[in-house]
Motif scaffolding. Sequence first.
Motif, PDB file in Angstrom:
ATOM      1  N   PHE A  79      -2.363 -10.926   3.452  1.00  0.00           N
ATOM      2  CA  PHE A  79      -2.000 -10.294   4.713  1.00  0.00           C
ATOM      3  C   PHE A  79      -1.641 -11.371   5.741  1.00  0.00           C
ATOM      4  O   PHE A  79      -1.832 -12.563   5.502  1.00  0.00           O
ATOM      5  CB  PHE A  79      -3.162  -9.437   5.223  1.00  0.00           C
ATOM      6  N   GLU A  80      -1.127 -10.938   6.867  1.00  0.00           N
ATOM      7  CA  GLU A  80      -0.757 -11.864   7.940  1.00  0.00           C
ATOM      8  C   GLU A  80      -1.462 -11.477   9.231  1.00  0.00           C
ATOM      9  O   GLU A  80      -1.546 -10.298   9.568  1.00  0.00           O
ATOM     10  CB  GLU A  80       0.762 -11.850   8.158  1.00  0.00           C
ATOM     11  N   GLN A  81      -1.965 -12.504   9.929  1.00  0.00           N
ATOM     12  CA  GLN A  81      -2.703 -12.270  11.165  1.00  0.00           C
ATOM     13  C   GLN A  81      -2.134 -13.125  12.292  1.00  0.00           C
ATOM     14  O   GLN A  81      -2.020 -14.344  12.161  1.00  0.00           O
ATOM     15  CB  GLN A  81      -4.187 -12.601  10.971  1.00  0.00           C
ATOM     16  N   GLY A  82      -1.787 -12.473  13.402  1.00  0.00           N
ATOM     17  CA  GLY A  82      -1.332 -13.190  14.584  1.00  0.00           C
ATOM     18  C   GLY A  82      -2.510 -13.663  15.418  1.00  0.00           C
ATOM     19  O   GLY A  82      -3.427 -12.891  15.698  1.00  0.00           O
ATOM     20  N   LYS A 134       2.733   4.220   7.989  1.00  0.00           N
ATOM     21  CA  LYS A 134       1.359   4.000   7.561  1.00  0.00           C
ATOM     22  C   LYS A 134       0.617   3.037   8.478  1.00  0.00           C
ATOM     23  O   LYS A 134      -0.599   3.137   8.644  1.00  0.00           O
ATOM     24  CB  LYS A 134       1.352   3.474   6.123  1.00  0.00           C
ATOM     25  N   ILE A 135       1.341   2.079   9.063  1.00  0.00           N
ATOM     26  CA  ILE A 135       0.712   1.125   9.976  1.00  0.00           C
ATOM     27  C   ILE A 135       0.169   1.862  11.199  1.00  0.00           C
ATOM     28  O   ILE A 135      -0.974   1.669  11.616  1.00  0.00           O
ATOM     29  CB  ILE A 135       1.697   0.028  10.418  1.00  0.00           C
ATOM     30  N   LYS A 136       0.984   2.727  11.776  1.00  0.00           N
ATOM     31  CA  LYS A 136       0.562   3.495  12.947  1.00  0.00           C
ATOM     32  C   LYS A 136      -0.618   4.388  12.599  1.00  0.00           C
ATOM     33  O   LYS A 136      -1.583   4.497  13.371  1.00  0.00           O
ATOM     34  CB  LYS A 136       1.733   4.341  13.460  1.00  0.00           C
ATOM     35  N   THR A 137      -0.579   5.020  11.433  1.00  0.00           N
ATOM     36  CA  THR A 137      -1.679   5.888  10.999  1.00  0.00           C
ATOM     37  C   THR A 137      -2.973   5.099  10.843  1.00  0.00           C
ATOM     38  O   THR A 137      -4.050   5.545  11.255  1.00  0.00           O
ATOM     39  CB  THR A 137      -1.321   6.576   9.665  1.00  0.00           C
ATOM     40  N   ALA A 138      -2.874   3.906  10.254  1.00  0.00           N
ATOM     41  CA  ALA A 138      -4.054   3.070  10.053  1.00  0.00           C
ATOM     42  C   ALA A 138      -4.628   2.588  11.371  1.00  0.00           C
ATOM     43  O   ALA A 138      -5.855   2.543  11.559  1.00  0.00           O
ATOM     44  CB  ALA A 138      -3.702   1.878   9.158  1.00  0.00           C
ATOM     45  N   ASN A 139      -3.756   2.217  12.322  1.00  0.00           N
ATOM     46  CA  ASN A 139      -4.232   1.794  13.640  1.00  0.00           C
ATOM     47  C   ASN A 139      -4.974   2.922  14.336  1.00  0.00           C
ATOM     48  O   ASN A 139      -6.038   2.719  14.936  1.00  0.00           O
ATOM     49  CB  ASN A 139      -3.050   1.338  14.496  1.00  0.00           C
ATOM     50  N   ALA A 140      -4.417   4.135  14.256  1.00  0.00           N
ATOM     51  CA  ALA A 140      -5.049   5.296  14.888  1.00  0.00           C
ATOM     52  C   ALA A 140      -6.380   5.616  14.212  1.00  0.00           C
ATOM     53  O   ALA A 140      -7.351   6.019  14.876  1.00  0.00           O
ATOM     54  CB  ALA A 140      -4.113   6.500  14.821  1.00  0.00           C
ATOM     55  N   GLU A 141      -6.444   5.443  12.896  1.00  0.00           N
ATOM     56  CA  GLU A 141      -7.694   5.715  12.173  1.00  0.00           C
ATOM     57  C   GLU A 141      -8.783   4.750  12.612  1.00  0.00           C
ATOM     58  O   GLU A 141      -9.946   5.143  12.781  1.00  0.00           O
ATOM     59  CB  GLU A 141      -7.470   5.598  10.662  1.00  0.00           C
ATOM     60  N   PHE A 142      -8.424   3.480  12.787  1.00  0.00           N
ATOM     61  CA  PHE A 142      -9.414   2.512  13.263  1.00  0.00           C
ATOM     62  C   PHE A 142      -9.991   2.948  14.601  1.00  0.00           C
ATOM     63  O   PHE A 142     -11.210   2.974  14.797  1.00  0.00           O
ATOM     64  CB  PHE A 142      -8.796   1.118  13.398  1.00  0.00           C
ATOM     65  N   VAL A 143      -9.111   3.283  15.553  1.00  0.00           N
ATOM     66  CA  VAL A 143      -9.571   3.675  16.889  1.00  0.00           C
ATOM     67  C   VAL A 143     -10.477   4.893  16.805  1.00  0.00           C
ATOM     68  O   VAL A 143     -11.524   4.966  17.463  1.00  0.00           O
ATOM     69  CB  VAL A 143      -8.368   3.949  17.813  1.00  0.00           C
ATOM     70  N   ASP A 144     -10.123   5.857  15.963  1.00  0.00           N
ATOM     71  CA  ASP A 144     -10.913   7.089  15.832  1.00  0.00           C
ATOM     72  C   ASP A 144     -12.268   6.816  15.176  1.00  0.00           C
ATOM     73  O   ASP A 144     -13.316   7.214  15.696  1.00  0.00           O
ATOM     74  CB  ASP A 144     -10.137   8.123  15.016  1.00  0.00           C
ATOM     75  N   ASN A 158       0.149  -6.533   5.265  1.00  0.00           N
ATOM     76  CA  ASN A 158       0.847  -7.424   4.329  1.00  0.00           C
ATOM     77  C   ASN A 158       2.351  -7.418   4.551  1.00  0.00           C
ATOM     78  O   ASN A 158       3.107  -7.945   3.744  1.00  0.00           O
ATOM     79  CB  ASN A 158       0.537  -7.036   2.881  1.00  0.00           C
ATOM     80  N   GLY A 159       2.800  -6.802   5.646  1.00  0.00           N
ATOM     81  CA  GLY A 159       4.222  -6.726   5.946  1.00  0.00           C
ATOM     82  C   GLY A 159       4.942  -5.655   5.174  1.00  0.00           C
ATOM     83  O   GLY A 159       6.162  -5.517   5.270  1.00  0.00           O
ATOM     84  N   ASP A 160       4.178  -4.859   4.408  1.00  0.00           N
ATOM     85  CA  ASP A 160       4.800  -3.821   3.577  1.00  0.00           C
ATOM     86  C   ASP A 160       3.987  -2.528   3.670  1.00  0.00           C
ATOM     87  O   ASP A 160       3.654  -1.909   2.659  1.00  0.00           O
ATOM     88  CB  ASP A 160       4.889  -4.299   2.121  1.00  0.00           C
ATOM     89  N   ASN A 161       3.632  -2.163   4.886  1.00  0.00           N
ATOM     90  CA  ASN A 161       2.945  -0.892   5.166  1.00  0.00           C
ATOM     91  C   ASN A 161       1.545  -0.788   4.580  1.00  0.00           C
ATOM     92  O   ASN A 161       1.016   0.315   4.433  1.00  0.00           O
ATOM     93  CB  ASN A 161       3.777   0.308   4.668  1.00  0.00           C
ATOM     94  N   LYS A 162       0.923  -1.923   4.260  1.00  0.00           N
ATOM     95  CA  LYS A 162      -0.454  -1.889   3.782  1.00  0.00           C
ATOM     96  C   LYS A 162      -1.326  -2.712   4.706  1.00  0.00           C
ATOM     97  O   LYS A 162      -1.022  -3.864   5.008  1.00  0.00           O
ATOM     98  CB  LYS A 162      -0.555  -2.434   2.352  1.00  0.00           C
ATOM     99  N   THR A 163      -2.422  -2.113   5.167  1.00  0.00           N
ATOM    100  CA  THR A 163      -3.350  -2.805   6.060  1.00  0.00           C
ATOM    101  C   THR A 163      -4.691  -2.996   5.361  1.00  0.00           C
ATOM    102  O   THR A 163      -4.968  -2.395   4.329  1.00  0.00           O
ATOM    103  CB  THR A 163      -3.584  -1.998   7.352  1.00  0.00           C
ATOM    104  N   ILE A 164      -5.524  -3.834   5.956  1.00  0.00           N
ATOM    105  CA  ILE A 164      -6.877  -3.976   5.429  1.00  0.00           C
ATOM    106  C   ILE A 164      -7.670  -2.724   5.799  1.00  0.00           C
ATOM    107  O   ILE A 164      -7.287  -1.956   6.689  1.00  0.00           O
ATOM    108  CB  ILE A 164      -7.582  -5.229   5.993  1.00  0.00           C
ATOM    109  N   SER A 165      -8.799  -2.505   5.146  1.00  0.00           N
ATOM    110  CA  SER A 165      -9.645  -1.349   5.422  1.00  0.00           C
ATOM    111  C   SER A 165     -10.295  -1.488   6.791  1.00  0.00           C
ATOM    112  O   SER A 165     -10.795  -2.565   7.148  1.00  0.00           O
ATOM    113  CB  SER A 165     -10.729  -1.223   4.357  1.00  0.00           C
ATOM    114  N   HIS A 166     -10.291  -0.420   7.557  1.00  0.00           N
ATOM    115  CA  HIS A 166     -10.902  -0.465   8.895  1.00  0.00           C
ATOM    116  C   HIS A 166     -12.401  -0.756   8.811  1.00  0.00           C
ATOM    117  O   HIS A 166     -13.000  -1.289   9.748  1.00  0.00           O
ATOM    118  CB  HIS A 166     -10.662   0.857   9.626  1.00  0.00           C
ATOM    119  N   LYS A 167     -13.039  -0.430   7.682  1.00  0.00           N
ATOM    120  CA  LYS A 167     -14.474  -0.658   7.538  1.00  0.00           C
ATOM    121  C   LYS A 167     -14.826  -2.138   7.492  1.00  0.00           C
ATOM    122  O   LYS A 167     -15.987  -2.515   7.656  1.00  0.00           O
ATOM    123  CB  LYS A 167     -14.991   0.033   6.272  1.00  0.00           C
ATOM    124  N   ALA A 168     -13.832  -2.986   7.268  1.00  0.00           N
ATOM    125  CA  ALA A 168     -14.079  -4.422   7.215  1.00  0.00           C
ATOM    126  C   ALA A 168     -14.088  -5.059   8.600  1.00  0.00           C
ATOM    127  O   ALA A 168     -14.334  -6.259   8.725  1.00  0.00           O
ATOM    128  CB  ALA A 168     -13.020  -5.099   6.349  1.00  0.00           C
TER     129      ALA A 168
END
Length: 361
Positions: free
Chosen positions: A85-88, A150-160, A341-351
């Motif tokens: 993955f990539e982190q800014g 999927k990125i937007k969905t994952a970001n929203a899931e983290f916040v929720d 990872n630049g391809d619509n996959k994020t790390i798990s919010h639980k991490a």
Amino acid sequence: MAKFDAKSFNEKAFGKYMSAVPNVKLNKLRESRAIVSDQRLRETFVTNSQTGTVYAVLPFFGLIGGDALNYDGETNLTAERTDTFEQGVFVYGRMKGWTEADFSYDVTGGVDFMANVRNQINRYWNEVDQGTLLAILEGIFAMSETGTGKIKTANAEFVDKHTYDISDSATEEDQHMGATSLNVAIQKACGDNKQKFSLVICHSTVATNLENLKLLAYLKYTDAEGIERDLEMGTWNGRLVIVDDSMPVEVVAGSESADSYTKYTTYILGEGAIGFEPVGAKVPYEMVRDAKTKGGEDTLISRKRNAISVAGISYLKASQKTNSPTDEELKNGRNWALVSNGDNKTISHKAIPIARIISRG
């Protein structure tokens, strides 16, 4: 260093002196393991920096996983690859100056006002850095609309999932912070990883409520003169607690059927939540002499630059005007997203060991 004017001021000696002054609050934060040193930041912005880097995208290695296969002499093994993955990450800079007049020294019989300023610098920068930390957390919890698909969905899931809002609970008692609030919030966020949480940042109204419930105990320390002082930090269920009235507060207007009320946000951080690495400035301290103004003035100038990483979350620099983000820019949700990872996959919010509780106190 008895004198602090522009002629006799030695910025290197002063910087060495300041580094030797115990920073009790920062030391306690580091003990909590929520704010940690990040060697990647030092290597990126100090050791390997050739052009004064202020932003970088670093590799963030994914976890191995998948179901184990039966080892029976017949089943073929199929290997899996880990994602990279990539982190800014970024650097922010802050500066401030304090001016004292020669005349003040003359009319008070030689009181050293600059020594007074010097003795308060650590506390001042602690408060500034704490404000920046709160701005970062506010921005992270404003990233529900960041990205697409999927990125937007994952970001929203983290916040929720990482928000435990009890402000609208059925009873008044349940709307306020209680004995079980912390445990429920961190389980909701990270499941069986909840034990990683080690730091709570709350408003004084929330802290007072916890005190009344005998859930919060304040820490003390002994200063250089042997005097015991309040550290303005406490513990709750073994976790360090910082009380800060600059925490987010929202007043909800009343209606014909309900009174107005106030909502308070409490942040909870786990081990390694924030990577914090001082990267320095070319001239961190200097004294400027102005002999003409008001009979003569000395200004002590201090500059700081710190590099930041947030566990599992990337700083995008999507809305930043200069080479150092302001606190307002850090509060902007557009600047944050889960590490991907630049391809619509994020790390798990639980991490990600970051959560918040919204309550009425």
